[in-house]
Design a protein around this motif. Sequence first.
Motif, PDB file in Angstrom:
ATOM      1  N   ASP A  58      -6.438 -10.086   4.327  1.00 60.64           N
ATOM      2  CA  ASP A  58      -7.762  -9.613   3.947  1.00 60.64           C
ATOM      3  C   ASP A  58      -8.040  -9.846   2.472  1.00 60.64           C
ATOM      4  N   HIS A  61      -9.010  -4.366  -1.555  1.00 57.81           N
ATOM      5  CA  HIS A  61      -8.624  -4.014  -2.931  1.00 57.81           C
ATOM      6  C   HIS A  61      -7.127  -4.039  -3.194  1.00 57.81           C
ATOM      7  N   ILE A  63      -2.843  -3.241  -2.903  1.00 60.98           N
ATOM      8  CA  ILE A  63      -1.994  -2.067  -3.130  1.00 60.98           C
ATOM      9  C   ILE A  63      -1.338  -2.207  -4.495  1.00 60.98           C
ATOM     10  N   SER A  78      -2.856   6.802   1.018  1.00 60.15           N
ATOM     11  CA  SER A  78      -3.743   6.955  -0.134  1.00 60.15           C
ATOM     12  C   SER A  78      -5.058   7.570   0.306  1.00 60.15           C
ATOM     13  N   GLY A  93      -7.794   5.116   8.841  1.00 63.83           N
ATOM     14  CA  GLY A  93      -6.418   5.612   8.806  1.00 63.83           C
ATOM     15  C   GLY A  93      -6.362   6.909   8.021  1.00 63.83           C
ATOM     16  N   PHE A  94      -5.314   7.694   8.252  1.00 61.53           N
ATOM     17  CA  PHE A  94      -5.092   8.901   7.450  1.00 61.53           C
ATOM     18  C   PHE A  94      -3.725   9.500   7.719  1.00 61.53           C
ATOM     19  N   ARG A  95      -3.005   8.980   8.729  1.00 63.47           N
ATOM     20  CA  ARG A  95      -1.748   9.603   9.112  1.00 63.47           C
ATOM     21  C   ARG A  95      -0.558   9.075   8.324  1.00 63.47           C
TER      22      ARG A  95
HETATM   23  N1  LIG Z   1      -4.554  -4.104   3.916  1.00 60.44           N
HETATM   24  C1  LIG Z   1      -4.372  -3.127   3.008  1.00 60.44           C
HETATM   25  N2  LIG Z   1      -5.041  -3.138   1.843  1.00 60.44           N
HETATM   26  C2  LIG Z   1      -4.875  -2.150   0.935  1.00 60.44           C
HETATM   27  N3  LIG Z   1      -4.055  -1.105   1.117  1.00 60.44           N
HETATM   28  C3  LIG Z   1      -3.355  -1.033   2.249  1.00 60.44           C
HETATM   29  C4  LIG Z   1      -3.481  -2.027   3.262  1.00 60.44           C
HETATM   30  N4  LIG Z   1      -2.654  -1.701   4.281  1.00 60.44           N
HETATM   31  C5  LIG Z   1      -2.061  -0.544   3.930  1.00 60.44           C
HETATM   32  N5  LIG Z   1      -2.473  -0.134   2.718  1.00 60.44           N
HETATM   33  C6  LIG Z   1      -2.023   1.072   2.008  1.00 60.44           C
HETATM   34  O1  LIG Z   1      -0.843   1.531   2.622  1.00 60.44           O
HETATM   35  C7  LIG Z   1      -0.964   2.866   3.034  1.00 60.44           C
HETATM   36  C8  LIG Z   1      -0.180   3.063   4.310  1.00 60.44           C
HETATM   37  O2  LIG Z   1      -0.780   2.379   5.383  1.00 60.44           O
HETATM   38  P1  LIG Z   1      -0.641   2.969   6.834  1.00 60.44           P
HETATM   39  O3  LIG Z   1      -1.463   2.179   7.738  1.00 60.44           O
HETATM   40  O4  LIG Z   1       0.802   3.102   7.128  1.00 60.44           O
HETATM   41  O5  LIG Z   1      -1.204   4.440   6.699  1.00 60.44           O
HETATM   42  P2  LIG Z   1      -2.732   4.911   6.669  1.00 60.44           P
HETATM   43  O6  LIG Z   1      -3.645   3.809   6.871  1.00 60.44           O
HETATM   44  O7  LIG Z   1      -2.894   5.696   5.408  1.00 60.44           O
HETATM   45  O8  LIG Z   1      -2.754   5.923   7.885  1.00 60.44           O
HETATM   46  P3  LIG Z   1      -2.621   5.547   9.457  1.00 60.44           P
HETATM   47  O9  LIG Z   1      -1.182   5.743   9.824  1.00 60.44           O
HETATM   48  O10 LIG Z   1      -3.480   6.569  10.081  1.00 60.44           O
HETATM   49  O11 LIG Z   1      -3.063   4.163   9.614  1.00 60.44           O
HETATM   50  C9  LIG Z   1      -2.439   3.111   3.179  1.00 60.44           C
HETATM   51  O12 LIG Z   1      -2.772   4.473   2.965  1.00 60.44           O
HETATM   52  C10 LIG Z   1      -3.023   2.210   2.093  1.00 60.44           C
HETATM   53  O13 LIG Z   1      -3.039   2.854   0.865  1.00 60.44           O
END
Ligand SMILES: Nc1ncnc2c1ncn2[C@@H]1O[C@H](COP(=O)(O)OP(=O)(O)OP(=O)(O)O)[C@@H](O)[C@H]1O
Length: 545
Positions: A58, A61, A63, A78, A93-95
Motif C-alpha cells: 500500500d 502512512h 509504521i 496504534s 482494526g483495533f484488536r
Molecule cells: N499496512 C500498514 N500500514 C501502516 N501501519 C500498519 C499496517 N499494517 C499494520 N500496521 C500497524 O501495525 C499494528 C498492528 O496491526 P494488526 O493488524 O496486528 O493490529 P490492528 O490492526 O491494530 O488490530 P486488528 O487485530 O483488529 O487488525 C497496527 O495497529 C498498525 O499500527
Amino acid sequence: MRIHRLPSSLASQIAAGEVIERPASVVKELVENSLDAGARHIEIRVEKGGVKRIQVRDDGHGIHPEDLPLALSRYATSKISTLEDLASVRSLGFRGEALPSIVAVSDLRLISRQDGGHAWCIDGQDGKPYPVSHPPGTCVEVRDLFYNMPPRRRFLRRERTEFLHLEATVRRLALSRHDVAFVLHHNGRLVHRFPAESREKRIARLLGHALMEQAIRVERQGETMGLAGWISPPVYSRSQRDMQYFFVNGRAVRDKTLHHAVRHAYRDVLFRGRHPALVLYLELPPQEVDMNAHPSKLEVRFRKADEVRRFVAESLEEALSGTSPGKGPPPRLAPEVREPGDTYALASQAAMPPLGYALAQLHGIYILAENAEGLVLVDMHAAHERIIYERMKAAWERGEVAPKTLAVPVAVDVSEGEAQRVEEEASRLRRLGLDLTRIGPETVLVRGAPAWLEEEAVPHLVRDVLADLIHADHSSRIEEQWHALLASRACRHAVRARRHLSLGEMNALLREMEATERSSQCNHGRPTWTQVSLQDLDRFFRRGR
Ligand SMILES: Nc1ncnc2c1ncn2[C@@H]1O[C@H](COP(=O)(O)OP(=O)(O)OP(=O)(O)O)[C@@H](O)[C@H]1O
Ligand SMILES: [Mg+2]
C-alpha cells in the motif's frame, strides 16, 4: 493428565486460528490494515490461491521503524488505547491481533517506510529490523500459510476454491471503499484493476452494469442512522443470496437483523426462494454497534437491533413502493391429507384406477372424481405442476437436455467473473442444456437453451445458473439449484386455475398423476389431492349402512 501450560507457540497457533481461517482471511486483515493507514492504492498479489504466497502493498502512512517489532506482537495496536476508544472505534482494526496471528501460522515479512524516512524490513521469525530500499508505504508478504499446522492445511480446499473466497473478500473490500484503487493478481495474471471511482461505478463494475441500470436507489437519513445503496427490482431476483452486500460503518458484515429487514421488505413482491441483489451502506454512531462480537469482525451486534431492522425495512419498502408486485401463486390453506385407510371397495368398482374418473370441475380450481373409495378432490394446478416438474427432472437426469438452438441468439449482460466462468465451464454448461459463448468482458451470447424454456426466460436462467456455478463447489448443489429452477418453470407451465378442462383432459391428468412419482404433493409441499371416502360421507350424513 495433570494440568500444564501449553507451549506459547502452540497457544498462539490456537489463537491465530480464530482470526485466520484461510488465505482470504489473511487478505482481509492485510487490506484492512492498509485502509486504516490511509492508503489510496492497494496492490494484492497472490499465488496458488494464496496458500503459497500473498503480498499486499500500500501507499499508506507506514509504521515507525522502532514500532516494527511491536506491530508483530500480540495486543499491540496504534488504533485504540482505552475502553472508551473501543466503544467508539472507527478504524477497521483495533484488536492488535491480526499480524501476530499471521506470523504464528506462516512465514511473514513486513517492509514499511514513512514519509521522509528510510524503509525497514522485519521478518516474522527473528524480529530484528534491517534497512532495505522501498517506496513509502507498507508491503507485507505472507508465504506458506499453515505450513506449521498440518491439520489446518488439510482443511484448505482446491486452489480455485481458495482463490474464489479470496476474490470475494477483495470484492467486498473494494465495494466498501470505492475511493481507493485496488489491483489483484493471481499467479502473475491480472484479475482486477479498479481505479478510485464513484460508488455507483464501482458497484456496476463488480455486480454488472445490467443490474445497475435497473437497480433502485435507496437513500434515507434518520435521526441517528443513514442508509444508502442500490437494491434490485423484484423482477431481477436471484436463486441465491450471493449478491447481497451489507456494510456497517464501512465494514462488510453478515448480519441477521439486516437479512430479516430485507426479507420483510420484499415479502410480497418476491417468490419464496428468490432473493434480491443489493448493496447497502448503513451508517450509525459507533457507540450503537459492537464490532467486537467475533475475532473476524464479520458479525456485529446492534445495541438497538429492532430499531435498525425497522429503519432498514422501511427504507427498502419506500424504495420498492414504486414497483408493481410480482404475481406468485396465491397462498392457499393446505387441506388435511387423509390416509385412505379402512375404506371399503365395491366389487363392481375393483378395476377402477386409483384416482377414478372425473365427474366435474369445481370453480375452475378442483377436479372432482369418483373412485372405489368415494370422492377424489384434485387441485389441478398443483398436480399439473408436479407432473411437469418430474418430467423435466427425469429428462435432465437422463441427460436429454441437449440445448435447442435459438432462432436468434441472445446476448446477456453478466458480471466479469461470470463471463469468465462461461469460458471455463462451456462443456459443463452444455450438459445443463445451455450453449454459451463469451463475446465481451461482461457479455455472453446464448446460442442454445433447454427446449422447454420460453425465450424471454433465457437471460434470467443464464444469470441464475452462472451464479450457481460461481458459488457451488459440488455439482450436487448445482443439481439442487437446477431442480429449484425446474420447479419454478414447472409452476409457470402448469394449467392455470380457472381454465376450463373437458372431462377427457381431466381424466388424462388423473392418469398422469398416477403414473408420476411423488405426485401427491406439489413442488411447494402442499398436497395435490385428497380422498373423501364414502364412510366419511356416511358419517357426515349420519347414514348407517
Ligand atoms: N499496512 C500498514 N500500514 C501502516 N501501519 C500498519 C499496517 N499494517 C499494520 N500496521 C500497524 O501495525 C499494528 C498492528 O496491526 P494488526 O493488524 O496486528 O493490529 P490492528 O490492526 O491494530 O488490530 P486488528 O487485530 O483488529 O487488525 C497496527 O495497529 C498498525 O499500527
Ligand atoms: Mg489489523
